[in-house]
Design a protein around this motif. Structure first.
Motif, mmCIF file in Angstrom:
data_model
loop_
_atom_site.group_PDB
_atom_site.id
_atom_site.type_symbol
_atom_site.label_atom_id
_atom_site.label_comp_id
_atom_site.label_asym_id
_atom_site.label_seq_id
_atom_site.Cartn_x
_atom_site.Cartn_y
_atom_site.Cartn_z
ATOM 1 N N ILE A 121 -6.546 -1.091 0.923
ATOM 2 C CA ILE A 121 -4.358 -1.357 0.748
ATOM 3 C C ILE A 121 -3.582 -3.165 0.813
ATOM 4 O O ILE A 121 -2.831 -2.360 0.092
ATOM 5 C CB ILE A 121 -4.452 -0.810 2.354
ATOM 6 C CG1 ILE A 121 -4.969 0.818 2.271
ATOM 7 C CG2 ILE A 121 -3.054 -0.812 2.873
ATOM 8 C CD1 ILE A 121 -5.174 1.565 3.528
ATOM 9 N N GLU A 122 -4.943 -3.917 1.449
ATOM 10 C CA GLU A 122 -3.695 -4.954 1.107
ATOM 11 C C GLU A 122 -3.451 -5.439 -0.231
ATOM 12 O O GLU A 122 -2.612 -6.091 -0.809
ATOM 13 C CB GLU A 122 -4.090 -5.976 1.839
ATOM 14 C CG GLU A 122 -4.586 -5.489 3.787
ATOM 15 C CD GLU A 122 -2.906 -5.803 4.150
ATOM 16 O OE1 GLU A 122 -2.138 -6.313 4.060
ATOM 17 O OE2 GLU A 122 -3.206 -4.427 5.191
ATOM 18 N N MET A 123 -4.567 -5.060 -1.132
ATOM 19 C CA MET A 123 -4.286 -5.269 -2.913
ATOM 20 C C MET A 123 -3.511 -4.981 -3.298
ATOM 21 O O MET A 123 -2.353 -5.072 -4.479
ATOM 22 C CB MET A 123 -5.588 -5.547 -3.608
ATOM 23 C CG MET A 123 -6.834 -6.704 -2.648
ATOM 24 S SD MET A 123 -8.371 -6.964 -3.786
ATOM 25 C CE MET A 123 -9.221 -5.312 -3.291
ATOM 26 N N GLU A 124 -3.054 -3.502 -2.651
ATOM 27 C CA GLU A 124 -2.003 -2.523 -2.804
ATOM 28 C C GLU A 124 -1.029 -2.692 -3.211
ATOM 29 O O GLU A 124 -0.280 -2.996 -4.110
ATOM 30 C CB GLU A 124 -2.768 -1.280 -2.348
ATOM 31 C CG GLU A 124 -4.030 -0.384 -3.681
ATOM 32 C CD GLU A 124 -4.061 1.273 -3.014
ATOM 33 O OE1 GLU A 124 -3.164 1.698 -2.640
ATOM 34 O OE2 GLU A 124 -4.939 1.154 -2.996
ATOM 35 N N LEU A 125 -0.547 -3.335 -2.290
ATOM 36 C CA LEU A 125 0.274 -3.670 -1.514
ATOM 37 C C LEU A 125 0.957 -4.984 -1.792
ATOM 38 O O LEU A 125 2.285 -5.680 -2.205
ATOM 39 C CB LEU A 125 0.924 -3.752 -0.264
ATOM 40 C CG LEU A 125 0.803 -2.644 0.752
ATOM 41 C CD1 LEU A 125 0.645 -2.526 2.502
ATOM 42 C CD2 LEU A 125 1.497 -1.551 0.314
ATOM 43 N N ASP A 126 0.017 -6.136 -2.515
ATOM 44 C CA ASP A 126 0.212 -7.134 -3.054
ATOM 45 C C ASP A 126 1.165 -6.791 -4.401
ATOM 46 O O ASP A 126 1.787 -7.343 -5.331
ATOM 47 C CB ASP A 126 -1.240 -7.897 -3.017
ATOM 48 C CG ASP A 126 -1.659 -8.484 -1.957
ATOM 49 O OD1 ASP A 126 -0.935 -9.308 -0.698
ATOM 50 O OD2 ASP A 126 -2.585 -8.510 -2.136
ATOM 51 N N GLU A 127 0.522 -5.648 -5.069
ATOM 52 C CA GLU A 127 0.936 -5.035 -7.015
ATOM 53 C C GLU A 127 1.566 -4.620 -6.466
ATOM 54 O O GLU A 127 2.734 -4.795 -7.431
ATOM 55 C CB GLU A 127 0.079 -4.692 -7.245
ATOM 56 C CG GLU A 127 -1.547 -5.315 -7.244
ATOM 57 C CD GLU A 127 -3.115 -4.315 -7.682
ATOM 58 O OE1 GLU A 127 -2.346 -3.159 -8.361
ATOM 59 O OE2 GLU A 127 -4.165 -4.851 -8.856
ATOM 60 N N LEU A 128 2.332 -3.875 -5.117
ATOM 61 C CA LEU A 128 3.590 -3.075 -5.012
ATOM 62 C C LEU A 128 4.650 -3.656 -5.177
ATOM 63 O O LEU A 128 5.533 -3.585 -5.573
ATOM 64 C CB LEU A 128 2.946 -1.763 -4.063
ATOM 65 C CG LEU A 128 4.187 -1.035 -4.155
ATOM 66 C CD1 LEU A 128 4.597 -0.020 -5.511
ATOM 67 C CD2 LEU A 128 3.641 0.782 -2.473
ATOM 68 N N ILE A 129 4.267 -4.524 -3.514
ATOM 69 C CA ILE A 129 5.897 -4.979 -3.641
ATOM 70 C C ILE A 129 6.650 -5.989 -4.181
ATOM 71 O O ILE A 129 7.852 -4.550 -4.464
ATOM 72 C CB ILE A 129 6.017 -5.766 -2.100
ATOM 73 C CG1 ILE A 129 5.296 -4.858 -0.835
ATOM 74 C CG2 ILE A 129 6.781 -6.422 -1.595
ATOM 75 C CD1 ILE A 129 4.610 -4.891 0.215
ATOM 76 N N PRO A 130 6.299 -7.123 -5.476
ATOM 77 C CA PRO A 130 7.197 -7.260 -6.401
ATOM 78 C C PRO A 130 7.794 -6.308 -7.112
ATOM 79 O O PRO A 130 8.589 -6.811 -7.677
ATOM 80 C CB PRO A 130 5.867 -8.241 -6.868
ATOM 81 C CG PRO A 130 4.822 -8.508 -5.658
ATOM 82 C CD PRO A 130 4.543 -7.301 -4.892
ATOM 83 N N THR A 131 6.747 -4.969 -7.258
ATOM 84 C CA THR A 131 7.516 -3.950 -8.026
ATOM 85 C C THR A 131 9.054 -2.992 -7.953
ATOM 86 O O THR A 131 9.444 -2.975 -8.493
ATOM 87 C CB THR A 131 6.510 -3.185 -8.410
ATOM 88 O OG1 THR A 131 6.483 -2.321 -7.947
ATOM 89 C CG2 THR A 131 5.571 -3.654 -9.403
ATOM 90 N N LEU A 132 9.295 -3.711 -6.510
ATOM 91 C CA LEU A 132 10.389 -2.556 -5.815
ATOM 92 C C LEU A 132 12.058 -3.434 -5.632
ATOM 93 O O LEU A 132 11.718 -4.777 -5.710
ATOM 94 C CB LEU A 132 9.703 -2.189 -4.621
ATOM 95 C CG LEU A 132 8.587 -1.989 -4.359
ATOM 96 C CD1 LEU A 132 7.975 -1.537 -3.216
ATOM 97 C CD2 LEU A 132 9.063 -0.251 -4.992
ATOM 98 N N SER A 133 12.507 -2.531 -5.976
ATOM 99 C CA SER A 133 13.724 -4.133 -6.000
ATOM 100 C C SER A 133 14.259 -4.298 -4.393
ATOM 101 O O SER A 133 13.995 -3.087 -3.963
ATOM 102 C CB SER A 133 15.093 -2.706 -6.703
ATOM 103 O OG SER A 133 14.848 -1.464 -6.117
#
Length: 689
Positions: free
Chosen positions: A11-23
């Motif tokens: 989950i932490e790795m997924e969030l590492d990837e997801l959060i920077p893609t959000l405005s």
């Protein structure tokens, strides 16, 4: 709820990837609830709690719905016939953590059946003064007891993959002034008295924490970086998110910097204001990223966890949960006095049931903790259901002293039901401030803090009038906290504290009155002999100071004998305590005591362990609760209550060094049935260096 380390890392790795893609706009959108006012004003006729609310979170990028929220210290607050359990204070009187875990699980089942993902049901504010209007929503006056009961409710709720909320952080124990009062409290008192129970539920894995309305040391709790960041998140390692109390809990976008993750119910400040604060450099975008990570972390953990069962609307208010509510009511009621009148015989006696509350559905506060069960058994109905065919039963529910006396004098026993209702205590509803639609001036100012701890005068008049007839009298007291009884207790042959006992309260009361079971509740607070013995309390205060002492710790320090001590409760049977023993095993103190049921009836006993600090070189309470065990014993049966203590049970907080310290002095360890009836272990405990 626990999660495997591999799942955590994924989950932490997924969030590492997801959060920077959000405005920035997308991220801030997760940090508040939505559409509350739209439904509240246009659809719901200004009634709170008629639907599940969007309480923030959610992410379209990963097809994750927003949080679906409802209240619920005594049951899920949705108008679907949910189970109404006894109020939290009543359940605190059971001292039964297994029962509280099962209640939490039942609440979680009903929450899931109704589509909820977030349940605000764990109120663990400390009862500093019994006049506090919302005392019924918490478990009592002691931090250790609060923590154990709260942790059980958290773990039970989250076992059904529903996030639990612990509230209200922190020092929230004045109701009428809750939107303004500033509580001044030393760091030591904060750490030792007002925060330990919050740490306990955080350690139990509680997913979310709600900030309080009040101020602590000059800062509103939603803006209090010391509480939310320094202690909760950094020191305690809390991985979940913090959301505000509703409507008036936030005062600016700067709350995000302080550690608030979600503003509820709408983006008053965590919307355009927060976006602007980030763009202007007033708020670091990393603060927003952290909040989003915390929110999504919990949502992913809970949404991906395997369910222990399936869920259906047939689970809501079901028979199994009603039985659990009855069990809770039976274990919660506290026998305070008994001049050999209880239990009552099932036949032969003529009994009158009296009082304005005898046949009234009286489940507690009508604020955010309100529950609408499919039915509720009143005291009179419960008694009729159990014994009406076997005894001559009469009743008068007018509350008129003259009518009650006329009926009582023609009966052998009078059961008098007295106490409070939601008009007298509870969440303060000052009209539009709480956004509730009200029906008249009286209802507009219902609830709130009490001005007196005494019964309403009409109830006292009723008791006196019945007593004057000479008929044997059992007084059953309804309420959510301590009620002083000195002006009438001598007139009663028996007194039973029955609280706001939930939807099966009448059934439970009848079974106790007529001896189907023995009462086993113990007071989760002290009842003072005089209100002047209590700490200073002003329900309209702008500011107030909280120190180290309240309840039994204050009475001990001042050598005051309360009317009824913390942990007190009578039984229909007799429990004999042996001498407690203490043994050190590695770095753990093991304490054991044998308890025997010497009576002729099965019953339950709550053994309580206290640590004594009489040898301390600093100012400390004379003793503090550090353990309790509830034992169910048959007649003649002996069982051993076993407790374990580590160093943390003996430590105090040192403000200068910002740490916990264990002084090298002998500590006394005491065990007994109440805080005033304790046996010491023969040897004192000195921790090795």
């Amino acid at each position: 709820m626990t999660i495997a380390s591999a799942d955590h890392d994924t989950i932490e790795m997924e969030l590492d990837e997801l959060i920077p893609t959000l405005s920035l706009k997308e991220k801030v959108a997760m940090m508040s609830g939505k559409d509350f006012y739209k439904y509240y004003f246009s659809v719901d006729n200004r009634q709170f709690g008629v639907r599940a609310y969007n309480a923030g979170g959610g992410c379209e990028e990963i097809d994750l719905a927003p949080l679906s929220y409802a209240d619920g210290p005594r049951g899920v607050r949705l108008p679907n016939g949910t189970t109404c359990f006894p109020v939290s204070m009543a359940r605190g009187a059971s001292w039964d953590v297994d029962l509280e875990h099962r209640i939490g699980s039942a609440m979680g089942v009903e929450a899931r059946a109704l589509g909820l993902t977030l349940l605000s049901n764990v109120c663990i504010n400390l009862l500093r003064h019994p006049a506090w209007g919302r005392s019924q929503e918490t478990y009592g006056e002691d931090p250790y007891h609060l923590g154990e009961m709260g942790a059980a409710l958290v773990e039970g709720t989250q076992s059904q993959n529903v996030m639990a909320t612990a509230k209200h952080l922190a020092a929230n124990s004045i109701e009428n002034a809750r939107f303004k009062v500033d509580v001044t409290v030393s760091e030591r008192a904060l750490r030792e008295v007002y925060l330990p129970h919050f740490k306990r539920v955080v350690d139990a894995g509680c997913a979310t924490v709600m900030s309080a309305y009040n101020q602590v040391n000059g800062h509103y709790c939603a803006h209090n970086a010391h509480l939310l960041r320094d202690i909760l998140k950094d020191e305690w390692g809390f991985e979940g998110f913090v959301h505000s109390d509703w409507v008036k809990g936030v005062y600016g976008a700067d709350a995000a910097e302080a550690g608030l993750d979600i503003e509820n119910p709408e983006p008053t400040f965590f919307g355009e204001d927060l976006v602007h604060a980030v763009k202007s450099g007033e708020t670091n975008e990393a603060v927003v990223d952290e909040a989003v990570r915390r929110i999504l972390r919990m949502q992913l953990r809970f949404s991906r966890a395997a369910d222990p069962r399936s869920y259906s609307t047939s689970d809501v208010g079901c028979a199994a949960h009603a039985e659990l509510a009855q069990e809770a009511a039976e274990k919660s009621m506290v026998l305070l006095k008994n001049n050999d009148i209880l239990p009552l015989a099932r036949n032969g006696a003529r009994i009158a049931v009296l009082g304005r509350l005898a046949d009234k559905v009286n489940l507690g506060d009508h604020g955010s903790s309100n529950v609408t069960p499919p039915y509720a058994v009143t005291p009179l109905a419960g008694i009729k259901n159990l014994v009406d065919r076997h005894i001559a039963l009469q009743s008068d529910t007018s509350g008129d002293p003259i009518a009650a006396a006329a009926l009582a004098k023609n009966n052998d026993i009078a059961i008098v039901i007295v106490g409070y209702t939601y008009f007298d205590e509870g969440e303060f509803i000052p009209g539009d401030v709480a956004l509730e639609e009200v029906s008249g001036e009286e209802d507009a100012h219902r609830g709130g803090d009490r001005s007196s701890l005494r019964l309403p005068q009409a109830d006292v008049d009723l008791i006196r009038s019945v007593a004057a007839t000479g008929t044997k009298m059992v007084v059953c007291v309804m309420g959510g906290g301590a009620i002083t009884m000195d002006e009438w207790s001598d007139l009663a042959d028996a007194i039973l504290m029955i609280w706001y006992p939930g939807m099966e309260g009448g059934t439970a009361l009848a079974r106790i009155l007529f001896g189907d079971i023995s009462p086993s509740g113990k007071l989760p607070f002290s009842i003072p002999a005089y209100e002047s013995h209590l700490p200073y309390f002003d329900k309209h205060a702008d500011d107030i100071t909280y120190d180290m002492y309240h309840g039994y710790t204050l009475f001990d320090r001042e050598s005051i004998t309360p009317a009824l001590p913390f942990g007190f409760g009578l039984s229909y049977t007799q429990f004999i305590y042996g001498d407690p023993t203490l043994e050190m095993i590695d770095d753990i103190a093991l304490v054991r005591v044998k308890i025997t049921n010497r009576g002729a009836m099965a019953g339950a006993e709550v053994a309580q362990l206290y640590v004594g600090f009489g040898n301390s070189v600093i100012d400390r309470p004379k003793k503090l609760l550090k353990g309790f065990k509830r034992l169910e014993l048959e007649p003649g049966e002996t069982a051993v209550a076993e407790f374990t203590l580590d160093r943390s049970a003996f430590a105090h907080y040192v403000e200068r060094d910002k740490c916990w310290r264990l002084d090298p002095v002998p500590f006394e360890v005491l065990v007994g049935p109440a805080s005033n009836l304790l046996k010491p272990c023969q040897t004192m405990l000195i921790w090795p260096e």
